[in-house]
Design a protein around this motif. Structure first.
Motif, PDB file in Angstrom:
ATOM      1  N   LEU A  44      40.075  18.188   8.408  1.00 34.47           N
ATOM      2  CA  LEU A  44      40.999  18.806   9.350  1.00 34.47           C
ATOM      3  C   LEU A  44      40.486  20.156   9.833  1.00 34.47           C
ATOM      4  N   SER A  45      39.971  20.971   8.913  1.00 37.30           N
ATOM      5  CA  SER A  45      39.482  22.298   9.283  1.00 37.30           C
ATOM      6  C   SER A  45      38.260  22.209  10.183  1.00 37.30           C
ATOM      7  N   SER A  46      37.364  21.266   9.884  1.00 33.67           N
ATOM      8  CA  SER A  46      36.145  21.123  10.685  1.00 33.67           C
ATOM      9  C   SER A  46      36.477  20.695  12.110  1.00 33.67           C
ATOM     10  N   VAL A  47      37.335  19.662  12.233  1.00 30.80           N
ATOM     11  CA  VAL A  47      37.695  19.190  13.566  1.00 30.80           C
ATOM     12  C   VAL A  47      38.482  20.260  14.322  1.00 30.80           C
ATOM     13  N   THR A  48      39.378  20.943  13.620  1.00 31.89           N
ATOM     14  CA  THR A  48      40.173  21.992  14.258  1.00 31.89           C
ATOM     15  C   THR A  48      39.293  23.119  14.780  1.00 31.89           C
ATOM     16  N   SER A  49      38.288  23.503  14.001  1.00 28.66           N
ATOM     17  CA  SER A  49      37.403  24.593  14.428  1.00 28.66           C
ATOM     18  C   SER A  49      36.599  24.220  15.672  1.00 28.66           C
ATOM     19  N   LEU A  50      36.390  22.914  15.904  1.00 29.22           N
ATOM     20  CA  LEU A  50      35.656  22.471  17.091  1.00 29.22           C
ATOM     21  C   LEU A  50      36.508  22.532  18.359  1.00 29.22           C
ATOM     22  N   VAL A  51      37.809  22.335  18.213  1.00 28.00           N
ATOM     23  CA  VAL A  51      38.679  22.262  19.401  1.00 28.00           C
ATOM     24  C   VAL A  51      39.370  23.580  19.716  1.00 28.00           C
ATOM     25  N   ILE A  52      39.369  24.538  18.795  1.00 25.52           N
ATOM     26  CA  ILE A  52      40.021  25.824  19.052  1.00 25.52           C
ATOM     27  C   ILE A  52      39.170  26.641  20.017  1.00 25.52           C
ATOM     28  N   PRO A  53      39.763  27.200  21.073  1.00 24.99           N
ATOM     29  CA  PRO A  53      39.001  28.067  21.987  1.00 24.99           C
ATOM     30  C   PRO A  53      38.422  29.284  21.254  1.00 24.99           C
ATOM     31  N   ASP A  54      37.286  29.774  21.743  1.00 28.25           N
ATOM     32  CA  ASP A  54      36.603  30.880  21.075  1.00 28.25           C
ATOM     33  C   ASP A  54      37.425  32.159  21.050  1.00 28.25           C
ATOM     34  N   ASP A  55      38.301  32.356  22.026  1.00 26.74           N
ATOM     35  CA  ASP A  55      39.040  33.611  22.084  1.00 26.74           C
ATOM     36  C   ASP A  55      40.237  33.647  21.132  1.00 26.74           C
ATOM     37  N   LEU A  56      40.571  32.535  20.497  1.00 27.60           N
ATOM     38  CA  LEU A  56      41.666  32.513  19.518  1.00 27.60           C
ATOM     39  C   LEU A  56      41.091  32.808  18.128  1.00 27.60           C
ATOM     40  N   HIS A  57      40.792  34.085  17.916  1.00 24.03           N
ATOM     41  CA  HIS A  57      40.078  34.471  16.690  1.00 24.03           C
ATOM     42  C   HIS A  57      40.893  34.187  15.434  1.00 24.03           C
ATOM     43  N   GLY A  58      42.210  34.457  15.490  1.00 21.10           N
ATOM     44  CA  GLY A  58      43.037  34.226  14.315  1.00 21.10           C
ATOM     45  C   GLY A  58      43.045  32.761  13.889  1.00 21.10           C
ATOM     46  N   ALA A  59      43.155  31.868  14.873  1.00 24.90           N
ATOM     47  CA  ALA A  59      43.165  30.437  14.572  1.00 24.90           C
ATOM     48  C   ALA A  59      41.813  29.980  14.024  1.00 24.90           C
ATOM     49  N   ARG A  60      40.735  30.539  14.565  1.00 22.34           N
ATOM     50  CA  ARG A  60      39.405  30.159  14.084  1.00 22.34           C
ATOM     51  C   ARG A  60      39.184  30.659  12.652  1.00 22.34           C
ATOM     52  N   LEU A  61      39.691  31.859  12.362  1.00 17.85           N
ATOM     53  CA  LEU A  61      39.593  32.374  10.998  1.00 17.85           C
ATOM     54  C   LEU A  61      40.395  31.512  10.029  1.00 17.85           C
ATOM     55  N   ALA A  62      41.583  31.060  10.474  1.00 16.75           N
ATOM     56  CA  ALA A  62      42.401  30.198   9.627  1.00 16.75           C
ATOM     57  C   ALA A  62      41.682  28.874   9.347  1.00 16.75           C
ATOM     58  N   ALA A  63      41.033  28.324  10.378  1.00 13.01           N
ATOM     59  CA  ALA A  63      40.289  27.078  10.187  1.00 13.01           C
ATOM     60  C   ALA A  63      39.116  27.285   9.231  1.00 13.01           C
ATOM     61  N   ALA A  64      38.447  28.423   9.364  1.00 12.65           N
ATOM     62  CA  ALA A  64      37.325  28.727   8.471  1.00 12.65           C
ATOM     63  C   ALA A  64      37.811  28.876   7.029  1.00 12.65           C
ATOM     64  N   ALA A  65      38.960  29.537   6.859  1.00 12.59           N
ATOM     65  CA  ALA A  65      39.524  29.684   5.521  1.00 12.59           C
ATOM     66  C   ALA A  65      39.894  28.327   4.935  1.00 12.59           C
ATOM     67  N   GLY A  66      40.462  27.457   5.773  1.00 11.58           N
ATOM     68  CA  GLY A  66      40.798  26.114   5.309  1.00 11.58           C
ATOM     69  C   GLY A  66      39.567  25.343   4.890  1.00 11.58           C
ATOM     70  N   LEU A  67      38.480  25.514   5.629  1.00 12.16           N
ATOM     71  CA  LEU A  67      37.231  24.846   5.266  1.00 12.16           C
ATOM     72  C   LEU A  67      36.726  25.354   3.915  1.00 12.16           C
ATOM     73  N   GLY A  68      36.839  26.671   3.692  1.00 14.76           N
ATOM     74  CA  GLY A  68      36.416  27.234   2.409  1.00 14.76           C
ATOM     75  C   GLY A  68      37.239  26.705   1.250  1.00 14.76           C
ATOM     76  N   VAL A  69      38.558  26.601   1.455  1.00 15.39           N
ATOM     77  CA  VAL A  69      39.434  26.065   0.419  1.00 15.39           C
ATOM     78  C   VAL A  69      39.086  24.605   0.135  1.00 15.39           C
ATOM     79  N   GLY A  70      38.901  23.823   1.189  1.00 12.35           N
ATOM     80  CA  GLY A  70      38.547  22.416   1.002  1.00 12.35           C
ATOM     81  C   GLY A  70      37.215  22.244   0.297  1.00 12.35           C
TER      82      GLY A  70
END
Length: 234
Positions: A44-70
């Motif tokens: 979920l985190s990997s796919v989400t990080s691919l579709v999130i626009p680059d300017d949504l930094h908070g969402a990208r950080l959340a996806a990165a954190a989710g990837l780290g947890v997974g």
């Protein structure tokens, strides 16, 4: 790292049957291991990080954190994935702790700015302005270092081989020294009863075993004791 520490504390409390801590997640007769949740979270985190626009930094950080947890949840049960059976508290389960430590070490070196030896330099070279001899020599140097690193890995020197991709000379030392008993190189190149295999066993007992015992002591202080014999559980 935070997730790994948390999940290890959790499984140790479950193993100790602490009353106020939740039990294992069970569906019918099936124990749902945390690697399942880690795998789902990784995807979920990997796919989400691919579709999130680059300017949504908070969402990208959340996806990165989710990837780290997974990743932490998956690596903590790496031995289960490799052996296809529950070896969490067996001696074979220490492989999971090795995998986590290795991932932390490599990720840390990359976060500190380390890159594979010479890789960035070759990419930055302009073939039109750089002399052919210079370009060729750098590519050869990278290739030779990579070959030494592969040999070191085949000889069972995991840390030497991986760190050798970042630090020159290190893989060459690992490549020319004796292979560890049980490594692919020893199985392929050292005949049973040969002088090299005998020396490898002696070196393992004299030098490696004290280091391994110290490493295991540190690991089990952090992650709990892996004290079940491998043959006691299916």
């Amino acid at each position: 790292m935070t997730t790994f520490v948390f999940i290890r504390i959790s499984v140790r409390l479950i193993r100790a049957k602490v009353r106020w801590w939740p039990r294992n997640i069970v569906h019918g007769d099936t124990h749902v291991h945390h690697v399942v949740f880690g795998t789902v979270l990784l995807l979920l985190s990997s796919v989400t990080s691919l579709v999130i626009p680059d300017d949504l930094h908070g969402a990208r950080l959340a996806a990165a954190a989710g990837l780290g947890v997974g990743a932490a949840l998956v690596l903590d049960e790496f031995a289960l994935i490799l052996h296809l059976r529950d070896v969490y508290w067996m001696k074979a389960g220490r492989l999971s702790v090795d995998a986590v430590f290795l991932a932390i070490g490599l990720t840390g070196t990359f976060l500190l700015g380390a890159r594979p030896l010479g890789y960035d330099e070759v990419l930055q070279l302009n073939p039109e302005t750089t002399p052919t001899d210079t370009f060729t020599l750098r590519v050869i140097a990278i290739g030779v270092n990579l070959c030494f690193a592969i040999v070191a890995l085949l000889k069972g020197k995991i840390w030497t081989g991986l760190l050798g991709l970042l630090v020159p000379v290190v893989p060459a030392v690992g490549a020319v020294r004796l292979a560890r008993p049980g490594s692919p190189w020893a199985r392929w190149r050292y005949k049973e009863g040969s002088r090299k295999l005998t020396r490898a066993y002696r070196r393992e007992a004299r030098l490696r075993q004290p280091i391994i015992r110290a490493k295991i002591a540190v690991q089990e202080f952090i992650s709990g004791r892996h004290d079940l014999p491998d043959q006691d559980r299916p």
